[in-house]
Design an enzyme around this catalytic site. Structure first.
Site: not given
Ligand code: SF4
Length: 250
Positions: A159, A178
């Site tokens: 991420k 996310d």
């Protein structure tokens, strides 16, 4: 009689040998069915992308930063914390620690207190200092530009790698997954997986590569502004006609 027994044994052996193969195939079929059952029809996808462009033509990362290094540190600090809070902390933080060297040789107890408002401050201090040291020692003081290299930094997973590579360098490495991207991808039936890594793979298969960076920003913006976790504002949502989520409030 002996021949019959031999035949039976051979058949049993074949069945046993075939089992792992059959299981593997069944898993593949299940995964494929899960994907194809999702709302990934190209026309629907194109309509979703068009609606997101219409609503958020200028969506971008909301973590304030002046360079890739600051974005990396802010992204590490943003785990389990809002961007607003990280931006508040960052304002004074980057004045005191302007570069990787300053972070790498910081006094841990001092740094801990400075980033305390972002939560999980002990672990985050370790990650920030470790990543800064690695950047100095292995990458000549520059945040690396490939996913493979950036993933070697302490505290950095896909991420964070995608945020930094996409936003700071404009390098399309994947899709940021996310909490918002995860929730919206499921509500929009673009995936039926829960694991962020699998969700990213599903999205990368169906979203055109040139949209990856912007698509992440747009879903995050939509999640923050309209499609909230608890009470999504479906009456205000321009994707409403395309959405058949059970969480819909209209
Ligand atoms: S209609 Fe509601 S649930 Fe569906 S995407 Fe829009 S806000 Fe989210």
């Amino acid at each position: 009689m002996a021949r019959k027994t031999k035949k039976k044994t051979a058949a049993r052996k074949r069945t046993v040998a075939a089992k792992p193969k059959a299981r593997k195939l069944a898993r593949k079929v299940k995964a494929r069915n899960a994907r194809s059952a999702a709302g990934t029809d190209p026309k629907r996808l194109a309509a979703i992308l068009a609606k997101l462009d219409e609503a958020y033509p200028d969506a971008t990362c909301e973590l304030r930063h002046e360079n890739p290094f600051q974005l990396l540190i802010s992204t590490i600090l943003s785990a389990q914390c809002t961007d607003v809070r990280v931006n508040q902390v960052a304002e004074t933080l980057y004045k005191k620690y302007p570069d990787p060297k300053a972070f790498a040789y910081a006094t841990p107890s001092e740094l801990e207190q400075e980033i305390r408002p972002t939560g999980f401050f002990r672990n985050k201090t370790k990650s920030v200092m470790g990543a800064s040291k690695a950047i100095i020692e292995k990458f000549g003081g520059e945040v690396p530009r490939t996913m493979e290299e950036i993933l070697t930094l302490p505290g950095v997973a896909r991420k964070t790698g995608n945020v930094v590579l996409g936003t700071a360098y404009g390098i399309t490495s994947g899709i940021v997954v996310d909490t918002h991207v995860l929730r919206l991808s499921k509500r929009l039936d673009l995936t039926r997986n829960d694991d962020p890594k699998k969700v990213e793979q599903d999205l990368m298969e169906i979203i055109p590569r040139e949209n990856w960076i912007q698509f992440s920003h747009q879903l995050i913006w939509h999640g923050r502004r309209v499609c909230h976790a608890r009470k999504p504002k479906c009456v205000e949502c321009n994707l409403e006609s395309l959405c058949y989520s059970k969480d819909k409030t209209v």
